[in-house]
Design a protein around this motif. Sequence first.
Motif, PDB file in Angstrom:
ATOM      1  N   THR A   1      -8.501 -37.240   3.708  1.00 56.33           N
ATOM      2  CA  THR A   1      -9.034 -38.210   4.669  1.00 56.33           C
ATOM      3  C   THR A   1     -10.498 -38.489   4.322  1.00 56.33           C
ATOM      4  O   THR A   1     -11.165 -37.688   3.679  1.00 56.33           O
ATOM      5  N   ARG A   2     -10.953 -39.639   4.783  1.00 52.44           N
ATOM      6  CA  ARG A   2     -12.332 -40.027   4.526  1.00 52.44           C
ATOM      7  C   ARG A   2     -13.246 -39.288   5.505  1.00 52.44           C
ATOM      8  O   ARG A   2     -12.929 -39.101   6.673  1.00 52.44           O
ATOM      9  N   SER A   3     -14.382 -38.842   5.002  1.00 61.21           N
ATOM     10  CA  SER A   3     -15.369 -38.157   5.821  1.00 61.21           C
ATOM     11  C   SER A   3     -16.709 -38.837   5.577  1.00 61.21           C
ATOM     12  O   SER A   3     -16.791 -39.806   4.828  1.00 61.21           O
ATOM     13  N   ARG A   4     -17.761 -38.316   6.150  1.00 62.42           N
ATOM     14  CA  ARG A   4     -19.078 -38.919   5.939  1.00 62.42           C
ATOM     15  C   ARG A   4     -19.568 -38.634   4.526  1.00 62.42           C
ATOM     16  O   ARG A   4     -19.970 -37.531   4.206  1.00 62.42           O
ATOM     17  N   GLY A   5     -19.503 -39.610   3.672  1.00 55.01           N
ATOM     18  CA  GLY A   5     -20.014 -39.500   2.323  1.00 55.01           C
ATOM     19  C   GLY A   5     -19.134 -38.740   1.356  1.00 55.01           C
ATOM     20  O   GLY A   5     -19.505 -38.534   0.216  1.00 55.01           O
ATOM     21  N   SER A   6     -17.962 -38.289   1.775  1.00 59.56           N
ATOM     22  CA  SER A   6     -17.072 -37.561   0.871  1.00 59.56           C
ATOM     23  C   SER A   6     -15.632 -37.702   1.356  1.00 59.56           C
ATOM     24  O   SER A   6     -15.348 -38.440   2.285  1.00 59.56           O
ATOM     25  N   VAL A   7     -14.768 -36.966   0.713  1.00 63.11           N
ATOM     26  CA  VAL A   7     -13.363 -36.961   1.077  1.00 63.11           C
ATOM     27  C   VAL A   7     -12.971 -35.522   1.361  1.00 63.11           C
ATOM     28  O   VAL A   7     -13.276 -34.617   0.585  1.00 63.11           O
ATOM     29  N   ASP A   8     -12.290 -35.291   2.485  1.00 67.16           N
ATOM     30  CA  ASP A   8     -11.785 -33.967   2.836  1.00 67.16           C
ATOM     31  C   ASP A   8     -10.289 -33.938   2.584  1.00 67.16           C
ATOM     32  O   ASP A   8      -9.572 -34.875   2.947  1.00 67.16           O
ATOM     33  N   CYS A   9      -9.813 -32.869   1.958  1.00 73.71           N
ATOM     34  CA  CYS A   9      -8.389 -32.736   1.674  1.00 73.71           C
ATOM     35  C   CYS A   9      -7.811 -31.581   2.464  1.00 73.71           C
ATOM     36  O   CYS A   9      -8.434 -30.521   2.589  1.00 73.71           O
ATOM     37  N   TRP A  10      -6.608 -31.782   2.984  1.00 72.52           N
ATOM     38  CA  TRP A  10      -5.936 -30.817   3.837  1.00 72.52           C
ATOM     39  C   TRP A  10      -4.576 -30.477   3.247  1.00 72.52           C
ATOM     40  O   TRP A  10      -3.972 -31.273   2.538  1.00 72.52           O
ATOM     41  N   VAL A  11      -4.067 -29.295   3.573  1.00 70.92           N
ATOM     42  CA  VAL A  11      -2.738 -28.898   3.138  1.00 70.92           C
ATOM     43  C   VAL A  11      -1.690 -29.721   3.882  1.00 70.92           C
ATOM     44  O   VAL A  11      -0.682 -30.135   3.328  1.00 70.92           O
ATOM     45  N   SER A  12      -1.914 -29.986   5.145  1.00 67.71           N
ATOM     46  CA  SER A  12      -1.013 -30.825   5.934  1.00 67.71           C
ATOM     47  C   SER A  12      -1.850 -31.843   6.707  1.00 67.71           C
ATOM     48  O   SER A  12      -3.075 -31.727   6.782  1.00 67.71           O
ATOM     49  N   ARG A  13      -1.176 -32.814   7.276  1.00 66.41           N
ATOM     50  CA  ARG A  13      -1.859 -33.866   8.025  1.00 66.41           C
ATOM     51  C   ARG A  13      -2.554 -33.250   9.247  1.00 66.41           C
ATOM     52  O   ARG A  13      -1.944 -32.497   9.997  1.00 66.41           O
ATOM     53  N   PRO A  14      -3.846 -33.545   9.452  1.00 64.17           N
ATOM     54  CA  PRO A  14      -4.546 -32.979  10.608  1.00 64.17           C
ATOM     55  C   PRO A  14      -4.007 -33.567  11.920  1.00 64.17           C
ATOM     56  O   PRO A  14      -3.602 -34.724  11.990  1.00 64.17           O
ATOM     57  N   LEU A  15      -3.978 -32.717  12.930  1.00 68.01           N
ATOM     58  CA  LEU A  15      -3.500 -33.146  14.246  1.00 68.01           C
ATOM     59  C   LEU A  15      -4.649 -33.819  14.980  1.00 68.01           C
ATOM     60  O   LEU A  15      -5.429 -33.180  15.683  1.00 68.01           O
ATOM     61  N   ALA A  16      -4.767 -35.105  14.800  1.00 64.39           N
ATOM     62  CA  ALA A  16      -5.848 -35.858  15.421  1.00 64.39           C
ATOM     63  C   ALA A  16      -5.269 -37.099  16.078  1.00 64.39           C
ATOM     64  O   ALA A  16      -4.278 -37.665  15.629  1.00 64.39           O
ATOM     65  N   ILE A  17      -5.892 -37.485  17.152  1.00 60.82           N
ATOM     66  CA  ILE A  17      -5.502 -38.714  17.825  1.00 60.82           C
ATOM     67  C   ILE A  17      -6.737 -39.592  17.855  1.00 60.82           C
ATOM     68  O   ILE A  17      -7.770 -39.168  18.373  1.00 60.82           O
TER      69      ILE A  17
END
Length: 124
Positions: A80-96
Amino acid sequence: MRHILSLATLLLPLLGGCDGPALVATAGVNVASLTLVGRTVPDLLVSGVTGRDCSIVRLDRGLSYCGPSPVAPGPQPYCTRSRGSVDCWVSRPLAIPIVPGQGDAPPGLTVAQEADRTARWPGL
């Protein structure tokens, strides 16, 4: 027993032509195939049937005739896009709301795609 079968498979094309021109043609095709592909014609047939990397070159290097079975690719990270970088996760983050993923690759192979990737020839 395995070496006898591989030797018989390598000598099988020679049974069809016991005359000189057929032997020379078979040897020429195998030398050309070995030079271009890294496998002889019987190696290509055995590799196609087993789904593994089988080659007489492996025997020459002191390895087994057929290499190990290919492993299934692991799950791809969800980035996913973050401030100035990209964060990678093992699974999709639970966010709404749902955070859209970044990247060019699809999220992974479906069950049908994985079955096609590991399928062998029919009846083998």
